[in-house]
Design a protein around this motif. Structure first.
Motif, PDB file in Angstrom:
ATOM      1  N   VAL A 137     -46.729  32.446  63.554  1.00  0.00           N
ATOM      2  CA  VAL A 137     -47.243  33.397  64.566  1.00  0.00           C
ATOM      3  C   VAL A 137     -48.283  33.962  64.023  1.00  0.00           C
ATOM      4  CG1 VAL A 137     -46.761  35.616  65.807  1.00  0.00           C
ATOM      5  CG2 VAL A 137     -45.257  33.631  65.996  1.00  0.00           C
ATOM      6  N   MET A 138     -47.897  34.702  62.597  1.00  0.00           N
ATOM      7  CA  MET A 138     -48.906  35.462  61.927  1.00  0.00           C
ATOM      8  C   MET A 138     -49.933  34.990  61.170  1.00  0.00           C
ATOM      9  SD  MET A 138     -46.433  38.697  61.075  1.00  0.00           S
ATOM     10  CE  MET A 138     -45.494  37.916  59.872  1.00  0.00           C
ATOM     11  N   PHE A 150     -47.950  35.924  55.233  1.00  0.00           N
ATOM     12  CA  PHE A 150     -46.954  36.249  55.833  1.00  0.00           C
ATOM     13  C   PHE A 150     -45.848  35.155  56.255  1.00  0.00           C
ATOM     14  CE2 PHE A 150     -50.554  39.027  56.040  1.00  0.00           C
ATOM     15  CZ  PHE A 150     -50.016  40.221  55.240  1.00  0.00           C
ATOM     16  N   PRO A 197     -54.875  36.824  67.386  1.00  0.00           N
ATOM     17  CA  PRO A 197     -55.280  36.870  66.169  1.00  0.00           C
ATOM     18  C   PRO A 197     -54.234  36.814  65.229  1.00  0.00           C
ATOM     19  CG  PRO A 197     -55.050  39.017  67.337  1.00  0.00           C
ATOM     20  CD  PRO A 197     -54.753  37.950  68.568  1.00  0.00           C
ATOM     21  N   THR A 198     -54.674  36.246  64.007  1.00  0.00           N
ATOM     22  CA  THR A 198     -53.469  36.018  62.874  1.00  0.00           C
ATOM     23  C   THR A 198     -53.593  37.453  62.159  1.00  0.00           C
ATOM     24  OG1 THR A 198     -55.120  35.428  61.237  1.00  0.00           O
ATOM     25  CG2 THR A 198     -54.195  33.335  62.432  1.00  0.00           C
ATOM     26  N   VAL A 199     -52.409  37.713  61.386  1.00  0.00           N
ATOM     27  CA  VAL A 199     -52.283  38.804  60.707  1.00  0.00           C
ATOM     28  C   VAL A 199     -53.222  38.882  59.396  1.00  0.00           C
ATOM     29  CG1 VAL A 199     -51.008  40.313  59.325  1.00  0.00           C
ATOM     30  CG2 VAL A 199     -50.112  39.151  61.125  1.00  0.00           C
ATOM     31  N   PRO A 200     -53.826  37.902  58.853  1.00  0.00           N
ATOM     32  CA  PRO A 200     -54.791  38.130  57.741  1.00  0.00           C
ATOM     33  C   PRO A 200     -56.075  38.289  58.680  1.00  0.00           C
ATOM     34  CG  PRO A 200     -53.772  36.056  57.178  1.00  0.00           C
ATOM     35  CD  PRO A 200     -53.180  36.675  58.747  1.00  0.00           C
TER      36      PRO A 200
END
Lengths: 664, 270
Positions: free
Chosen positions: A374-375, A250, B193-196
């Motif tokens: 961020v992600m 992402f 937290p990360t998205v993964p």
């Protein structure tokens, strides 16, 4: 013999040129897919207006110099085409065009002199009165010298030809004839010899110039016009919606993760520095310089694409593999990378995109790099963690209890659409309007106006949620995605069709960003609504309490949504027909207050504070009132006015407050 | 190294109000969150994982929807998540809670020896700070409460040196593993937290252990096993004190008036 040599040189030069062009196309194809082939007619119209018409280039005075250079080139393209073919087939001539040929040669002759003049001017500008946003590069001087020598060779060559009576359109080539005057008395032989010398200089410089383009910033000669054609058709170039599937990456950490148009953007930059000139970050000594960012993108792309092609020679036009070797990181790491600091400096105000002559889309690139940080990495300035958690858990940036959201309306008897009240408009109050004590005064002012005008309206009360603007601009797309979906579902549940917003950030998010999520509400900013209520005679502002008003255009209202006149109309109606005073930078050129793009929630540690820079500008207009139409701008100016010790004499007011105090 | 971290789902107390009639918490529409102190415990566990390659198991006791706090722990790196959920566990006080948690961790200890049990200092809904020590007692291991820094770990000698935050001083202690630690908020800043990580957490299977597995005597758990009984919950009335306010030029007056009162009552001296 001479012809044979030229034939070989020419073929070699063109082979090399087309090899490079093919490589460029292949490089652009490394980017991700995106449809930029829609609305072909309006794209063509834009290409003619901005590419050939240079409309944005000439918005600055010196742009006319480029305008003339550009059209000089356009004229000379045909002439040089004839020149090259004639070198191989001496019998070839464009003379079959008849009178048109004479017009062409007449124009080419004049334009060559014009171009020479422009080149001299451009060199002088860079040497003696160089604007700070233009870098002094050897590259620029080399190109200017090449163009200049091309023109000189052209005149030398054609003057000799004229003397030798070999110039078909000689009669009409006034400048050439002027130059030829100096050659009176020369004998045929030496004329012929000098003609060959000039001819070869012209030929070599021309072919060299053509092949040098892809290696310099003058690549824009080839890419700028296509870039205008493929420009974003939306006023706001938002980031694309993401699909949150396991195993995907992402955001963007590798240059080939950009969409292909972004890669074309990198190649189209002319380093004119106009983005740098208007950027609030660059103007206040921050790390971000949009021009540099685009340049770093370009260098990064060319460096990394080499290794991609080296590992995959078979099918150059296939998309880059996911695990494509990227030796140079896109974010942090070298001078060929964009620094993290620069990425967080952006206010997404869009000033850079507004002035870019070739429609480079800077802000979405920055936001997508933020998305990666961020992600994927959870790396961001530490003050943002509170914002992220508050927005996700309590649906407002401050983390105030959601049950306090409608507190402002406690004594106002505001109808709740959540309790089945049928209302034409939903007033989407927004987090600032609901929680910030100063912005709440604007909310109540607007309430007064809505009631005075007899508008049928209601609110969601405690059920209203944050629109997610800051989350999206800061790259927290995952949380934004959830917020957007939940909001749209809720708004649809209550059958909302028309929405009034006070905050331009809510406005653009609901109106533009939510479209990607299937929303189709009629979103109206309070400046639009109030100006139409005044026009319809529903409210009649009378008194003139605000004194001399200077107006600030908020980025998300103006540049993002083209609402410039509405707030002005409102102030005019409250000032007895007097138009508000303007700042030096206004309307499309408005300077950000410093709070957009999530910067509202971040520390500003480097350089001058953006809000101070802007407040000082506003104070130079000697106002009694600074009028804004955005809660962020309101906060920033209030701080600025206090810092400048002007709070006693200058008030900061939202346009709704100005109206509310001038209706009975 | 095996680390067990205990987490609790609590109501977001800033949003809780007390029903004046029934004297109970109004929890309607109030979102649940991970007990803030526990987020630091989870973070500290993940730091052990980052540094020493520890295996981290998160355990929670609560209703089925409490699995959300376990998924949050997984999203930042917890390897295994176990929810102790059974109607029989309901209504438990700190004694009955630590009985259930203690036994569950003992079971985990049989599968893979547990070196450190991490808990938050206390929960924001009960504020007793008793469950951590209760677990240590039932497991019969050393307890280290109020830890605000892990100074060092010796993996060969199996010792840990930590700092405790006490009222007026710090205490640095070195003990042999295994230990139970309760942590202060200052010990770390929990990562985002990360998205993964989140997507992984959405898919992870949270194990549900009921009393069928633990086989505890029903009289020692849940409401029957809880000697504590809540008679009344109320916000104390303020009997004394006042807020003195003033803006602009009145500010000085307010401060002067305040000091006058303090001097008057001999609270401050000139």
């Amino acid at each position: 013999m001479e012809r044979l040599i030229f034939l070989i040189v020419c073929l070699g030069a063109f082979a090399f040129f087309f090899k490079n062009i093919f490589r460029l196309v292949a490089t652009i194809c490394l980017g991700r897919a995106e449809n930029r082939f829609d609305n072909l007619w309006s794209r063509c119209a834009g290409m003619f207006a901005y590419g050939f018409g240079q409309l944005r280039v000439i918005q600055k005075k010196f742009g006319y110099n480029h305008y003339l250079l550009f059209w000089g080139f356009m004229t000379l393209v045909l002439v040089n085409f004839e020149f090259l073919l004639k070198g191989i087939f001496p019998a070839f001539s464009l003379a079959f065009m008849g009178p048109l040929y004479y017009i062409l040669m007449f124009a080419a002759d004049i334009m060559s002199l014009v171009v020479l003049g422009c080149v001299v001017l451009a060199i002088a500008r860079r040497l003696f009165f160089r604007p700070y946003f233009i870098d002094q590069t050897a590259d620029a001087f080399l190109i200017l010298c090449l163009v200049g020598s091309l023109m000189i060779a052209f005149f030398g060559m054609s003057a000799c030809e004229y003397r030798l009576d070999e110039l078909a359109a000689g009669t009409y080539m006034l400048v050439t004839r002027g130059v030829a005057l100096f050659l009176r008395g020369s004998d045929t032989e030496s004329l012929h010899a000098s003609m060959r010398v000039f001819w070869w200089i012209h030929a070599i410089v021309l072919l060299f110039f053509m092949n040098y383009l892809p290696y310099s910033k003058h690549l824009h000669v080839l890419t700028a016009i296509p870039n205008c054609f493929f420009r974003s058709k939306h006023m706001v170039a938002t980031v694309p919606r993401l699909q949150f599937k396991k195993g995907e990456e992402f955001g963007i950490s590798k240059v080939v993760q950009f969409r292909w148009k972004d890669l074309l953007d990198f190649m189209s930059c002319t380093e004119c520095g106009r983005c740098q000139e208007v950027c609030p970050a660059s103007n206040t000594q921050k790390t971000l310089n949009p021009k540099k960012m685009v340049h770093q993108g370009k260098v990064n792309l060319f460096t990394n694409s080499k290794s991609v092609f080296a590992n995959r020679p078979a099918d150059m036009l296939a998309p880059a593999p996911k695990d494509a070797a990227m030796n140079v990181p896109l974010i942090n790491g070298s001078d060929k990378s964009v620094s993290k600091k620069a990425i967080w400096d952006c206010t997404t105000c869009g000033a850079c995109m507004q002035v870019c002559p070739v429609f480079i889309e800077h802000a979405p690139k920055i936001v997508q790099m933020r998305q990666h940080l961020v992600m994927e990495k959870a790396e961001f300035p530490e003050e943002l963690i509170a914002l992220f958690e508050n927005s996700e858990q309590r649906s407002n940036p401050w983390g105030i209890a959601p049950s306090d959201r409608a507190k402002w309306a406690a004594d106002l008897n505001v109808p709740l659409v959540t309790q089945g009240v049928q209302a034409e408009y939903l007033f989407y109050v927004g987090c600032a309007g609901a929680f910030d004590s100063r912005a709440r005064q604007v909310t109540t002012a607007l309430t007064k106006i809505l009631n005075a005008a007899g508008v049928s309206w209601g609110i969601l009360g405690n059920e209203e949620k944050c629109c997610g603007d800051s989350m999206r601009r800061l790259g927290n797309e995952y949380v934004f995605d959830k917020m957007a979906q939940a909001n749209i579902e809720q708004l649809k549940k209550y059958g909302i069709k028309k929405i009034i917003t006070y905050c331009p950030h809510c406005y653009t998010t609901l109106k533009n960003d939510y479209k990607q999520f299937g929303a189709d509400f009629e979103v109206i900013h309070h400046s639009e609504l109030i100006s139409s209520l005044i026009a319809a005679g529903k409210i009649n502002p009378s008194s003139d309490s605000a004194g001399r008003v200077v107006i600030h255009d908020s980025c998300y209202l103006g540049r993002y949504n083209n609402l410039y006149d509405q707030p002005r109309d409102v102030i005019k109606a409250c000032s007895g027909g007097r138009a508000p005073a303007e700042m030096e930078r206004c309307r499309e050129k408005s300077f950000c207050c410093g709070a957009g793009g999530g910067r509202m929630w971040m520390e500003e540690l480097d350089g001058k504070r953006i809000y101070l820079e802007r407040t000082q500008e506003a104070l130079r207009a000697a106002p009694d009132t600074i009028a804004v139409a955005c809660p962020y701008c309101l906060t920033m100016y209030e701080d600025g006015v206090k810092d400048e010790k002007a709070a006693d004499r200058v008030k900061v007011k939202d346009i709704a407050e100005i109206v509310a105090s001038s209706i009975s | 190294m095996h680390i067990v971290v205990c987490v609790k789902m609590v109501p977001d107390t800033t949003q809780v109000s007390i029903d004046p009639v029934t004297n109970t918490l109004i929890r309607d529409g109030v979102p649940f969150i991970t007990n803030p102190y526990d987020t630091n415990a989870v973070e500290e566990a993940i730091r052990f994982k980052d540094k020493y390659g520890a295996f981290v198991t998160a355990v929670s006791m609560g209703p089925p929807n409490a699995e959300s706090v376990l998924r949050k722990a997984v999203s930042i790196g917890t390897d295994r998540a176990i929810l102790l959920s059974d109607r029989a566990f309901g209504g438990a006080d700190t004694l009955a809670t630590s009985t259930v948690l203690g036994l569950a961790i003992k079971k985990l200890n049989e599968e893979q020896p547990v070196d450190i049990v991490l808990c938050g200092k206390q929960t924001i809904d009960g504020d007793t700070a008793q469950v951590g020590p209760g677990i240590a007692r039932r497991m019969n291991i050393t307890q280290l409460t109020l830890v605000d820094e892990v100074v060092s770990v010796n993996t060969e000698k199996k010792t840990i040196r930590i700092r405790r935050k006490l009222e007026n001083y710090h205490e640095i202690i070195e003990v042999k593993l295994p230990v139970m630690m309760t942590v202060e908020r200052e010990i770390n800043t929990p990562r985002y937290p990360t998205v993964p990580g989140r997507l992984h957490a959405d898919d992870v299977r949270v194990e549900i252990w009921s009393n069928a597995q633990l086989k505890l005597d029903p009289a020692t758990i849940g409401l029957p096993g809880s000697p504590t009984q809540v008679r009344r919950i109320f916000a104390p009335e303020r009997e004394k004190g006042e807020i003195m306010m003033g803006e602009g030029p009145d500010r000085t007056k307010a401060v002067e008036a305040c000091f006058a009162k303090l001097l008057d009552r001999d609270i401050v001296h000139v």
